[in-house]
Design a protein around this motif. Structure first.
Motif, PDB file in Angstrom:
ATOM      1  N   THR A  36       0.849  -1.190   0.000  1.00 11.42           N
ATOM      2  CA  THR A  36       0.000   0.000   0.000  1.00 11.42           C
ATOM      3  C   THR A  36       0.892   1.250   0.000  1.00 11.42           C
ATOM      4  N   ALA A  37       0.293   2.398  -0.229  1.00  9.18           N
ATOM      5  CA  ALA A  37       1.044   3.657  -0.198  1.00  9.18           C
ATOM      6  C   ALA A  37       1.689   3.866   1.172  1.00  9.18           C
ATOM      7  N   ARG A  38       0.990   3.537   2.209  1.00 13.00           N
ATOM      8  CA  ARG A  38       1.513   3.690   3.569  1.00 13.00           C
ATOM      9  C   ARG A  38       2.745   2.811   3.784  1.00 13.00           C
ATOM     10  N   GLN A  39       2.687   1.581   3.293  1.00 13.57           N
ATOM     11  CA  GLN A  39       3.826   0.674   3.431  1.00 13.57           C
ATOM     12  C   GLN A  39       5.037   1.174   2.625  1.00 13.57           C
ATOM     13  N   LEU A  40       4.796   1.704   1.431  1.00 16.85           N
ATOM     14  CA  LEU A  40       5.895   2.247   0.632  1.00 16.85           C
ATOM     15  C   LEU A  40       6.559   3.428   1.341  1.00 16.85           C
ATOM     16  N   THR A  41       5.744   4.285   1.933  1.00 20.21           N
ATOM     17  CA  THR A  41       6.280   5.449   2.638  1.00 20.21           C
ATOM     18  C   THR A  41       7.120   5.018   3.833  1.00 20.21           C
ATOM     19  N   ARG A  42       6.714   3.966   4.508  1.00 20.91           N
ATOM     20  CA  ARG A  42       7.525   3.454   5.615  1.00 20.91           C
ATOM     21  C   ARG A  42       8.864   2.916   5.126  1.00 20.91           C
ATOM     22  N   LEU A  43       8.876   2.287   3.964  1.00 23.11           N
ATOM     23  CA  LEU A  43      10.108   1.721   3.406  1.00 23.11           C
ATOM     24  C   LEU A  43      11.050   2.775   2.837  1.00 23.11           C
TER      25      LEU A  43
ATOM     26  N   ALA B 162      17.813   5.631 -18.435  1.00 24.42           N
ATOM     27  CA  ALA B 162      18.235   4.240 -18.661  1.00 24.42           C
ATOM     28  C   ALA B 162      17.568   3.323 -17.637  1.00 24.42           C
ATOM     29  N   ILE B 163      17.078   2.200 -18.110  1.00 20.08           N
ATOM     30  CA  ILE B 163      16.435   1.198 -17.247  1.00 20.08           C
ATOM     31  C   ILE B 163      17.470   0.599 -16.299  1.00 20.08           C
ATOM     32  N   VAL B 164      17.061   0.407 -15.038  1.00 20.10           N
ATOM     33  CA  VAL B 164      17.916  -0.274 -14.060  1.00 20.10           C
ATOM     34  C   VAL B 164      17.144  -1.443 -13.463  1.00 20.10           C
ATOM     35  N   ASP B 165      17.854  -2.350 -12.856  1.00 15.82           N
ATOM     36  CA  ASP B 165      17.250  -3.496 -12.199  1.00 15.82           C
ATOM     37  C   ASP B 165      16.349  -3.021 -11.061  1.00 15.82           C
ATOM     38  N   ARG B 166      15.107  -3.485 -11.060  1.00 15.99           N
ATOM     39  CA  ARG B 166      14.149  -3.030 -10.047  1.00 15.99           C
ATOM     40  C   ARG B 166      14.565  -3.407  -8.639  1.00 15.99           C
ATOM     41  N   VAL B 167      15.080  -4.601  -8.452  1.00 10.00           N
ATOM     42  CA  VAL B 167      15.494  -5.044  -7.112  1.00 10.00           C
ATOM     43  C   VAL B 167      16.642  -4.182  -6.599  1.00 10.00           C
ATOM     44  N   SER B 168      17.608  -3.879  -7.460  1.00  7.22           N
ATOM     45  CA  SER B 168      18.727  -3.022  -7.060  1.00  7.22           C
ATOM     46  C   SER B 168      18.240  -1.636  -6.674  1.00  7.22           C
ATOM     47  N   CYS B 169      17.288  -1.114  -7.436  1.00  7.15           N
ATOM     48  CA  CYS B 169      16.741   0.217  -7.131  1.00  7.15           C
ATOM     49  C   CYS B 169      16.020   0.207  -5.786  1.00  7.15           C
ATOM     50  N   VAL B 170      15.199  -0.799  -5.550  1.00  2.28           N
ATOM     51  CA  VAL B 170      14.491  -0.913  -4.278  1.00  2.28           C
ATOM     52  C   VAL B 170      15.484  -0.966  -3.128  1.00  2.28           C
TER      53      VAL B 170
ATOM     54  N   GLY C 260      10.374   6.480   2.701  1.00  2.00           N
ATOM     55  CA  GLY C 260      10.192   7.877   3.075  1.00  2.00           C
ATOM     56  C   GLY C 260       9.119   8.505   2.190  1.00  2.00           C
ATOM     57  N   ASN C 261       8.979   9.813   2.284  1.00  2.00           N
ATOM     58  CA  ASN C 261       7.954  10.504   1.504  1.00  2.00           C
ATOM     59  C   ASN C 261       8.289  10.469   0.018  1.00  2.00           C
TER      60      ASN C 261
ATOM     61  N   LEU D 146       3.207   6.765  -7.232  1.00  2.00           N
ATOM     62  CA  LEU D 146       4.141   7.328  -6.268  1.00  2.00           C
ATOM     63  C   LEU D 146       5.540   7.194  -6.853  1.00  2.00           C
ATOM     64  N   GLN D 147       6.320   8.271  -6.753  1.00  2.00           N
ATOM     65  CA  GLN D 147       7.686   8.252  -7.274  1.00  2.00           C
ATOM     66  C   GLN D 147       8.662   8.512  -6.136  1.00  2.00           C
ATOM     67  N   PHE D 148       9.651   7.629  -6.042  1.00  2.00           N
ATOM     68  CA  PHE D 148      10.701   7.729  -5.037  1.00  2.00           C
ATOM     69  C   PHE D 148      12.031   7.817  -5.778  1.00  2.00           C
ATOM     70  N   SER D 149      12.983   8.579  -5.225  1.00  2.00           N
ATOM     71  CA  SER D 149      14.266   8.673  -5.910  1.00  2.00           C
ATOM     72  C   SER D 149      15.419   8.818  -4.924  1.00  2.00           C
ATOM     73  N   SER D 150      16.571   8.425  -5.427  1.00  2.00           N
ATOM     74  CA  SER D 150      17.833   8.591  -4.713  1.00  2.00           C
ATOM     75  C   SER D 150      18.862   8.922  -5.771  1.00  2.00           C
ATOM     76  N   GLY D 151      20.099   9.088  -5.393  1.00  2.00           N
ATOM     77  CA  GLY D 151      21.151   9.334  -6.370  1.00  2.00           C
ATOM     78  C   GLY D 151      21.343   8.165  -7.315  1.00  2.00           C
ATOM     79  N   ALA D 152      20.912   6.980  -6.903  1.00  2.00           N
ATOM     80  CA  ALA D 152      21.117   5.767  -7.698  1.00  2.00           C
ATOM     81  C   ALA D 152      20.020   5.535  -8.729  1.00  2.00           C
ATOM     82  N   CYS D 153      18.767   5.893  -8.391  1.00  2.00           N
ATOM     83  CA  CYS D 153      17.675   5.548  -9.301  1.00  2.00           C
ATOM     84  C   CYS D 153      16.384   6.279  -8.942  1.00  2.00           C
ATOM     85  N   ILE D 154      15.425   6.114  -9.838  1.00  2.00           N
ATOM     86  CA  ILE D 154      14.065   6.620  -9.655  1.00  2.00           C
ATOM     87  C   ILE D 154      13.134   5.419  -9.756  1.00  2.00           C
TER      88      ILE D 154
END
Length: 76
Positions: free
Chosen positions: A4-11, A62-70, A13-14, A27-35
């Motif tokens: 859920t959105a709430r669970q994603l935010t816990r994992l 560029a596409i990145v591995d989803r597991v690595s991004c998570v 952040g906002n 919902l879009q989350f990002s870091s220096g490594a990926c979006i």
């Protein structure tokens, strides 16, 4: 997947973006490594939206591995 959105935010952040186009929500989350874009839809029998699809990419598109991004998003 299935969170859920709430669970994603816990994992992660906002989210940097929270877009609603009924019945979907993105919902879009990002870091220096990926979006990471997480697409949430409500179940057929109603209730809170859950992730049914995710996309992961670098800032240059560029596409990145989803597991690595998570994993990169969870570290921060």
């Amino acid at each position: 997947m299935g969170k859920t959105a709430r669970q994603l935010t816990r994992l992660f952040g906002n989210p940097q973006a929270d877009l609603s186009e009924p019945p979907a929500r993105k919902l879009q989350f990002s870091s220096g490594a990926c979006i990471l874009d997480a697409y949430l839809y409500p179940p057929a029998n109603g209730g809170e939206g859950r992730v049914t699809h995710i996309d992961a990419r670098r800032s240059d598109g560029a596409i990145v591995d989803r597991v690595s991004c998570v994993n990169a998003l969870r570290v921060r």
